[in-house]
Design a protein around this motif. Structure first.
Motif, PDB file in Angstrom:
ATOM      1  N   ASP A 111       0.831  -1.212   0.000  1.00  0.00           N
ATOM      2  CA  ASP A 111       0.000   0.000   0.000  1.00  0.00           C
ATOM      3  C   ASP A 111       0.862   1.257   0.000  1.00  0.00           C
ATOM      4  O   ASP A 111       0.568   2.222  -0.704  1.00  0.00           O
ATOM      5  CB  ASP A 111      -0.943   0.014   1.213  1.00  0.00           C
ATOM      6  CG  ASP A 111      -2.100  -0.965   1.079  1.00  0.00           C
ATOM      7  OD1 ASP A 111      -2.341  -1.460  -0.045  1.00  0.00           O
ATOM      8  OD2 ASP A 111      -2.752  -1.227   2.100  1.00  0.00           O
ATOM      9  N   ARG A 133       2.404   1.589  -3.420  1.00  0.00           N
ATOM     10  CA  ARG A 133       1.376   2.012  -4.368  1.00  0.00           C
ATOM     11  C   ARG A 133       1.081   3.500  -4.184  1.00  0.00           C
ATOM     12  O   ARG A 133       0.925   4.236  -5.161  1.00  0.00           O
ATOM     13  CB  ARG A 133       0.102   1.190  -4.161  1.00  0.00           C
ATOM     14  CG  ARG A 133      -0.900   1.320  -5.280  1.00  0.00           C
ATOM     15  CD  ARG A 133      -2.077   0.366  -5.112  1.00  0.00           C
ATOM     16  NE  ARG A 133      -1.652  -1.024  -5.073  1.00  0.00           N
ATOM     17  CZ  ARG A 133      -1.851  -1.854  -4.039  1.00  0.00           C
ATOM     18  NH1 ARG A 133      -2.479  -1.439  -2.960  1.00  0.00           N
ATOM     19  NH2 ARG A 133      -1.433  -3.090  -4.087  1.00  0.00           N
ATOM     20  N   GLN A 134       1.032   3.965  -2.947  1.00  0.00           N
ATOM     21  CA  GLN A 134       0.770   5.382  -2.676  1.00  0.00           C
ATOM     22  C   GLN A 134       1.911   6.247  -3.211  1.00  0.00           C
ATOM     23  O   GLN A 134       1.673   7.293  -3.802  1.00  0.00           O
ATOM     24  CB  GLN A 134       0.584   5.604  -1.171  1.00  0.00           C
ATOM     25  CG  GLN A 134       0.239   7.041  -0.816  1.00  0.00           C
ATOM     26  CD  GLN A 134      -1.077   7.492  -1.418  1.00  0.00           C
ATOM     27  OE1 GLN A 134      -2.058   6.773  -1.366  1.00  0.00           O
ATOM     28  NE2 GLN A 134      -1.096   8.668  -2.008  1.00  0.00           N
ATOM     29  N   SER A 180       3.867   5.514  -5.683  1.00  0.00           N
ATOM     30  CA  SER A 180       3.736   5.494  -7.143  1.00  0.00           C
ATOM     31  C   SER A 180       2.635   6.443  -7.597  1.00  0.00           C
ATOM     32  O   SER A 180       2.811   7.196  -8.554  1.00  0.00           O
ATOM     33  CB  SER A 180       3.428   4.074  -7.616  1.00  0.00           C
ATOM     34  OG  SER A 180       3.176   4.053  -8.997  1.00  0.00           O
ATOM     35  N   ASP A 181       1.499   6.394  -6.913  1.00  0.00           N
ATOM     36  CA  ASP A 181       0.386   7.286  -7.253  1.00  0.00           C
ATOM     37  C   ASP A 181       0.783   8.751  -7.078  1.00  0.00           C
ATOM     38  O   ASP A 181       0.430   9.600  -7.901  1.00  0.00           O
ATOM     39  CB  ASP A 181      -0.851   6.974  -6.407  1.00  0.00           C
ATOM     40  CG  ASP A 181      -1.497   5.638  -6.754  1.00  0.00           C
ATOM     41  OD1 ASP A 181      -1.138   5.047  -7.806  1.00  0.00           O
ATOM     42  OD2 ASP A 181      -2.344   5.173  -5.983  1.00  0.00           O
ATOM     43  N   ASP A 182       1.504   9.041  -6.011  1.00  0.00           N
ATOM     44  CA  ASP A 182       1.959  10.413  -5.760  1.00  0.00           C
ATOM     45  C   ASP A 182       2.902  10.889  -6.864  1.00  0.00           C
ATOM     46  O   ASP A 182       2.798  12.026  -7.338  1.00  0.00           O
ATOM     47  CB  ASP A 182       2.658  10.515  -4.402  1.00  0.00           C
ATOM     48  CG  ASP A 182       1.699  10.373  -3.229  1.00  0.00           C
ATOM     49  OD1 ASP A 182       0.469  10.398  -3.450  1.00  0.00           O
ATOM     50  OD2 ASP A 182       2.187  10.222  -2.089  1.00  0.00           O
ATOM     51  N   THR A 197       3.068   9.738  -9.937  1.00  0.00           N
ATOM     52  CA  THR A 197       2.283   9.883 -11.171  1.00  0.00           C
ATOM     53  C   THR A 197       1.498  11.179 -11.141  1.00  0.00           C
ATOM     54  O   THR A 197       1.442  11.913 -12.132  1.00  0.00           O
ATOM     55  CB  THR A 197       1.322   8.681 -11.342  1.00  0.00           C
ATOM     56  OG1 THR A 197       2.097   7.486 -11.404  1.00  0.00           O
ATOM     57  CG2 THR A 197       0.493   8.807 -12.591  1.00  0.00           C
ATOM     58  N   SER A 198       0.902  11.479 -10.001  1.00  0.00           N
ATOM     59  CA  SER A 198       0.130  12.713  -9.855  1.00  0.00           C
ATOM     60  C   SER A 198       1.028  13.934 -10.034  1.00  0.00           C
ATOM     61  O   SER A 198       0.658  14.890 -10.715  1.00  0.00           O
ATOM     62  CB  SER A 198      -0.540  12.739  -8.484  1.00  0.00           C
ATOM     63  OG  SER A 198      -1.240  13.935  -8.294  1.00  0.00           O
ATOM     64  N   SER A 235       1.934  14.291 -13.689  1.00  0.00           N
ATOM     65  CA  SER A 235       0.780  14.791 -14.447  1.00  0.00           C
ATOM     66  C   SER A 235       0.604  16.285 -14.217  1.00  0.00           C
ATOM     67  O   SER A 235       0.320  17.039 -15.161  1.00  0.00           O
ATOM     68  CB  SER A 235      -0.493  14.051 -14.038  1.00  0.00           C
ATOM     69  OG  SER A 235      -0.423  12.703 -14.414  1.00  0.00           O
TER      70      SER A 235
END
Length: 55
Positions: A9, A12-13, A15-17, A19-20, A23
Protein backbone atom coordinates in the motif's frame (compact mmCIF):
# COMPACT_ATOMS: atom_id res chain seq x y z
CA UNK A 1 -3.32 -5.94 7.71
CA UNK A 2 0.00 -7.71 7.41
CA UNK A 3 3.30 -5.97 7.03
CA UNK A 4 3.54 -7.12 3.41
CA UNK A 5 0.20 -5.55 2.56
CA UNK A 6 1.14 -2.33 4.33
CA UNK A 7 4.38 -2.20 2.36
CA UNK A 8 2.50 -2.72 -0.91
CA UNK A 9 0.00 0.00 0.00
CA UNK A 10 2.83 2.37 0.86
CA UNK A 11 4.62 1.61 -2.42
CA UNK A 12 1.38 2.01 -4.37
CA UNK A 13 0.77 5.38 -2.68
CA UNK A 14 4.30 6.52 -3.54
CA UNK A 15 3.74 5.49 -7.14
CA UNK A 16 0.39 7.29 -7.25
CA UNK A 17 1.96 10.41 -5.76
CA UNK A 18 4.76 10.37 -8.33
CA UNK A 19 2.28 9.88 -11.17
CA UNK A 20 0.13 12.71 -9.85
CA UNK A 21 3.14 15.01 -9.57
CA UNK A 22 4.28 14.16 -13.10
CA UNK A 23 0.78 14.79 -14.45
CA UNK A 24 0.63 18.13 -12.66
CA UNK A 25 4.03 19.13 -14.04
CA UNK A 26 2.96 18.15 -17.56
CA UNK A 27 -0.25 20.15 -17.20
CA UNK A 28 1.71 23.17 -15.98
CA UNK A 29 4.10 22.86 -18.94
CA UNK A 30 1.19 22.64 -21.40
CA UNK A 31 -0.41 25.69 -19.78
CA UNK A 32 2.87 27.62 -19.98
CA UNK A 33 3.26 26.76 -23.67
CA UNK A 34 -0.36 27.70 -24.38
CA UNK A 35 0.14 31.06 -22.66
CA UNK A 36 3.30 31.74 -24.69
CA UNK A 37 1.47 30.88 -27.90
CA UNK A 38 -1.47 33.11 -26.95
CA UNK A 39 0.91 35.95 -26.12
CA UNK A 40 2.67 35.54 -29.49
CA UNK A 41 -0.66 35.54 -31.34
CA UNK A 42 -1.77 38.61 -29.40
CA UNK A 43 1.46 40.40 -30.30
CA UNK A 44 1.04 39.53 -34.00
CA UNK A 45 -2.56 40.78 -33.91
CA UNK A 46 -1.44 44.04 -32.32
CA UNK A 47 1.28 44.50 -34.93
CA UNK A 48 -1.19 43.79 -37.73
CA UNK A 49 -3.69 46.24 -36.27
CA UNK A 50 -1.04 48.92 -35.80
CA UNK A 51 0.24 48.43 -39.35
CA UNK A 52 -3.26 48.50 -40.86
CA UNK A 53 -4.36 51.44 -38.70
CA UNK A 54 -1.32 53.49 -39.63
CA UNK A 55 -1.75 52.80 -43.34
Amino acid sequence: MGNEEKSRDKARQKSDDATSKASKEQAEERARKAKLKADEEDQRARETFDRDYDA
